[in-house]
Structure formats: structure tokens, C-alpha cells
Design a protein around this motif. Structure first.
Motif, mmCIF file in Angstrom:
data_model
loop_
_atom_site.group_PDB
_atom_site.id
_atom_site.type_symbol
_atom_site.label_atom_id
_atom_site.label_comp_id
_atom_site.label_asym_id
_atom_site.label_seq_id
_atom_site.Cartn_x
_atom_site.Cartn_y
_atom_site.Cartn_z
ATOM 1 N N LEU A 213 0.676 -1.073 -0.052
ATOM 2 C CA LEU A 213 0.060 -0.122 -0.032
ATOM 3 C C LEU A 213 0.935 1.255 0.076
ATOM 4 C CD1 LEU A 213 -2.890 -1.308 2.505
ATOM 5 C CD2 LEU A 213 -2.959 -0.960 0.085
ATOM 6 N N LYS A 214 2.006 1.169 0.374
ATOM 7 C CA LYS A 214 3.053 2.396 0.196
ATOM 8 C C LYS A 214 3.860 2.314 -1.350
ATOM 9 C CE LYS A 214 3.887 1.798 4.953
ATOM 10 N NZ LYS A 214 4.965 1.422 6.202
ATOM 11 N N ALA A 215 3.480 1.586 -1.806
ATOM 12 C CA ALA A 215 4.138 1.406 -3.239
ATOM 13 C C ALA A 215 3.569 2.802 -4.052
ATOM 14 C CB ALA A 215 3.719 0.290 -4.239
ATOM 15 N N ASP A 216 4.345 3.316 -4.921
ATOM 16 C CA ASP A 216 3.865 4.575 -5.886
ATOM 17 C C ASP A 216 3.096 3.885 -7.141
ATOM 18 O OD1 ASP A 216 4.872 6.530 -4.096
ATOM 19 O OD2 ASP A 216 6.920 6.249 -5.233
ATOM 20 N N PHE A 217 3.539 2.690 -7.489
ATOM 21 C CA PHE A 217 3.305 2.018 -8.768
ATOM 22 C C PHE A 217 3.170 0.567 -8.492
ATOM 23 C CE2 PHE A 217 4.210 -0.050 -12.774
ATOM 24 C CZ PHE A 217 3.523 0.709 -13.409
ATOM 25 N N ILE A 218 1.889 -0.021 -9.069
ATOM 26 C CA ILE A 218 1.742 -1.420 -8.654
ATOM 27 C C ILE A 218 1.348 -1.945 -10.120
ATOM 28 C CG2 ILE A 218 0.172 -3.288 -8.076
ATOM 29 C CD1 ILE A 218 -0.362 -1.345 -5.498
ATOM 30 N N PHE A 219 2.003 -3.050 -10.575
ATOM 31 C CA PHE A 219 1.725 -3.773 -11.926
ATOM 32 C C PHE A 219 0.696 -4.792 -11.564
ATOM 33 C CE2 PHE A 219 3.002 -6.460 -15.479
ATOM 34 C CZ PHE A 219 2.495 -5.894 -16.438
ATOM 35 N N VAL A 220 -0.179 -5.101 -11.966
ATOM 36 C CA VAL A 220 -1.179 -6.380 -12.130
ATOM 37 C C VAL A 220 -1.200 -7.411 -13.400
ATOM 38 C CG1 VAL A 220 -3.170 -7.322 -11.272
ATOM 39 C CG2 VAL A 220 -2.314 -5.029 -10.323
ATOM 40 N N ASP A 221 -0.715 -8.535 -13.288
ATOM 41 C CA ASP A 221 -0.714 -9.244 -14.312
ATOM 42 C C ASP A 221 -1.001 -10.775 -13.869
ATOM 43 O OD1 ASP A 221 -0.782 -10.673 -16.710
ATOM 44 O OD2 ASP A 221 1.608 -10.305 -17.145
ATOM 45 N N ILE A 222 -2.046 -11.061 -13.385
ATOM 46 C CA ILE A 222 -2.448 -12.326 -12.744
ATOM 47 C C ILE A 222 -3.387 -13.147 -13.484
ATOM 48 C CG2 ILE A 222 -2.031 -11.494 -10.260
ATOM 49 C CD1 ILE A 222 -4.707 -10.532 -10.109
ATOM 50 N N ASP A 223 -2.936 -14.382 -13.324
ATOM 51 C CA ASP A 223 -3.807 -15.491 -13.995
ATOM 52 C C ASP A 223 -4.955 -15.684 -13.367
ATOM 53 O OD1 ASP A 223 -2.490 -15.949 -16.381
ATOM 54 O OD2 ASP A 223 -0.951 -17.641 -15.273
ATOM 55 N N LYS B 259 -10.662 -3.753 -5.371
ATOM 56 C CA LYS B 259 -11.340 -3.278 -4.230
ATOM 57 C C LYS B 259 -10.582 -3.283 -3.077
ATOM 58 C CE LYS B 259 -15.308 -5.241 -1.515
ATOM 59 N NZ LYS B 259 -14.824 -4.304 -0.342
ATOM 60 N N TYR B 260 -9.426 -4.244 -2.896
ATOM 61 C CA TYR B 260 -8.577 -4.164 -1.687
ATOM 62 C C TYR B 260 -7.905 -2.718 -1.720
ATOM 63 C CZ TYR B 260 -4.456 -4.933 0.940
ATOM 64 O OH TYR B 260 -3.452 -4.898 1.794
ATOM 65 N N LEU B 261 -7.460 -2.296 -2.700
ATOM 66 C CA LEU B 261 -6.762 -0.986 -2.991
ATOM 67 C C LEU B 261 -7.748 0.207 -2.420
ATOM 68 C CD1 LEU B 261 -4.587 -1.630 -6.061
ATOM 69 C CD2 LEU B 261 -3.623 -1.520 -3.752
ATOM 70 N N LYS B 262 -9.008 0.078 -3.173
ATOM 71 C CA LYS B 262 -9.956 1.184 -2.888
ATOM 72 C C LYS B 262 -10.278 1.191 -1.229
ATOM 73 C CE LYS B 262 -13.588 0.610 -5.467
ATOM 74 N NZ LYS B 262 -14.564 0.361 -6.598
ATOM 75 N N ASP B 263 -10.535 -0.260 -0.782
ATOM 76 C CA ASP B 263 -10.734 -0.374 0.795
ATOM 77 C C ASP B 263 -9.810 0.268 1.700
ATOM 78 O OD1 ASP B 263 -13.168 -1.145 -0.097
ATOM 79 O OD2 ASP B 263 -12.939 -3.350 0.353
ATOM 80 N N HIS B 264 -8.379 0.318 1.132
ATOM 81 C CA HIS B 264 -7.262 0.504 2.000
ATOM 82 C C HIS B 264 -6.670 1.982 1.609
ATOM 83 C CE1 HIS B 264 -7.733 -3.780 2.977
ATOM 84 N NE2 HIS B 264 -7.145 -3.601 4.176
ATOM 85 N N ASN B 265 -7.461 2.900 0.974
ATOM 86 C CA ASN B 265 -7.054 4.111 0.547
ATOM 87 C C ASN B 265 -5.862 4.347 -0.294
ATOM 88 O OD1 ASN B 265 -9.561 5.075 1.605
ATOM 89 N ND2 ASN B 265 -8.527 4.711 3.839
ATOM 90 N N TYR B 266 -5.565 3.282 -1.114
ATOM 91 C CA TYR B 266 -4.349 3.476 -1.926
ATOM 92 C C TYR B 266 -4.310 4.469 -2.579
ATOM 93 C CZ TYR B 266 -0.843 2.382 -5.267
ATOM 94 O OH TYR B 266 0.576 2.288 -6.160
ATOM 95 N N THR B 267 -3.182 5.157 -2.775
ATOM 96 C CA THR B 267 -2.948 6.520 -3.368
ATOM 97 C C THR B 267 -1.730 6.492 -4.464
ATOM 98 O OG1 THR B 267 -1.480 7.444 -1.710
ATOM 99 C CG2 THR B 267 -3.847 7.889 -1.422
ATOM 100 N N GLY B 268 -1.840 5.528 -5.358
ATOM 101 C CA GLY B 268 -0.791 5.450 -6.422
ATOM 102 C C GLY B 268 -1.380 5.231 -7.469
ATOM 103 N N LEU B 269 -0.600 4.502 -8.580
ATOM 104 C CA LEU B 269 -0.998 4.120 -9.816
ATOM 105 C C LEU B 269 -1.016 2.698 -9.920
ATOM 106 C CD1 LEU B 269 1.259 6.727 -11.894
ATOM 107 C CD2 LEU B 269 -1.285 7.018 -11.637
ATOM 108 N N VAL B 270 -1.781 2.091 -10.642
ATOM 109 C CA VAL B 270 -1.880 0.860 -10.896
ATOM 110 C C VAL B 270 -2.192 0.481 -12.545
ATOM 111 C CG1 VAL B 270 -3.189 -1.231 -10.207
ATOM 112 C CG2 VAL B 270 -3.224 0.614 -8.638
ATOM 113 N N MET B 271 -1.225 -0.494 -12.969
ATOM 114 C CA MET B 271 -1.262 -0.852 -14.290
ATOM 115 C C MET B 271 -1.871 -2.162 -14.363
ATOM 116 S SD MET B 271 1.670 -0.553 -17.138
ATOM 117 C CE MET B 271 1.608 1.065 -17.355
ATOM 118 N N PHE B 272 -2.826 -2.483 -15.366
ATOM 119 C CA PHE B 272 -3.457 -3.816 -15.609
ATOM 120 C C PHE B 272 -2.875 -4.155 -16.953
ATOM 121 C CE2 PHE B 272 -6.208 -2.107 -12.093
ATOM 122 C CZ PHE B 272 -6.329 -3.198 -11.299
ATOM 123 N N ASP B 273 -2.354 -5.448 -16.992
ATOM 124 C CA ASP B 273 -2.149 -5.997 -18.288
ATOM 125 C C ASP B 273 -3.235 -6.748 -18.768
ATOM 126 O OD1 ASP B 273 -0.343 -6.438 -20.390
ATOM 127 O OD2 ASP B 273 0.342 -8.397 -19.453
#
Length: 124
Positions: free
Chosen positions: A51-61, A73-87
């Protein structure tokens, strides 16, 4: 999130001043690990550093949108404040529906990303 063979982590770590932590549920890595990558096996939900990361990359099966929805939902519920890239946002119907459902500001970066679809979500 979603290490698999480690290639995405390797690409993200090309800048040696960036520290990369990559999570997966099992060990499948087959790349030489640079000093700025740490591969972790297990559930990332148990690691508050995410949750402290500035950038999260998500590429999950399995790329059906369901696990991605859980991450979002996890990131929203925990008030994440960065960038998330989805592949793979356009590769499968479930991913297309997931991408369309996102309410946060988002940007389709497929034209400069991966052929199967690259999307950036801004939680800032």
C-alpha cells in the motif's frame, strides 16, 4: 502482482534506482535477479508495504477479471494513493468487462503498452 517467469519485474527494474517487489502464489521465476528485485511467494494482502508503493503492476492468471476486481477493491478499501497498471485488459471478455467497470480515472495505454491491452488506473 503476478510474477510468473519474472519478465515484467525484470522490465520494471531496468532503472537500477527503482526497487521492485514482485508477488506470486508459487515460484516460477527463471530470470537472473538483479539486486533491485525481490521475488516474494505468498499472499500480497499480508504485506503492508504494498500500500506504500507508488506504482503497482497487475498481471495475474487466469485473466478473467475476477482476481483483478478483488485487487481493485482491496486497494480502494485501504485508501491506496498511487498508480496501478493492469495487463491484458482486452485479451479476454472478463478483462474487458473489468476494465469497463472501473470508476477511478483510467487511461488506456495499449498503444504504447502490450498488444493485449494495457490500462493505467490513477488512485491519486
Amino acid at each position: 502482482i503476478g510474477t510468473y517467469k519474472g519478465l515484467s519485474a525484470l522490465a520494471l527494474a531496468a532503472n537500477e534506482s527503482v526497487d521492485v517487489i514482485s508477488y506470486d502464489i508459487r515460484w516460477s521465476v527463471n530470470v537472473n535477479r538483479p539486486r533491485n528485485i525481490e521475488f516474494r511467494v505468498g499472499n500480497f494482502y499480508n504485506d503492508p508495504i504494498l500500500l506504500k508503493a507508488d506504482f503497482i503492476f497487475v498481471d495475474i492468471d487466469p485473466h478473467d477479471g475476477s482476481n483483478e476486481q478483488i485487487v481493485l477493491k482491496y486497494l480502494k478499501d485501504h485508501n491506496y494513493t498511487g498508480l496501478v497498471m493492469f495487463d491484458d485488459i482486452y485479451q479476454f471478455d472478463g478483462m474487458k468487462k473489468f476494465w469497463e467497470s472501473i470508476e477511478q480515472p483510467k487511461h488506456d495505454l495499449t498503444h504504447v503498452g502490450h498488444w493485449s491491452g494495457t490500462g493505467l488506473v490513477d488512485f491519486s
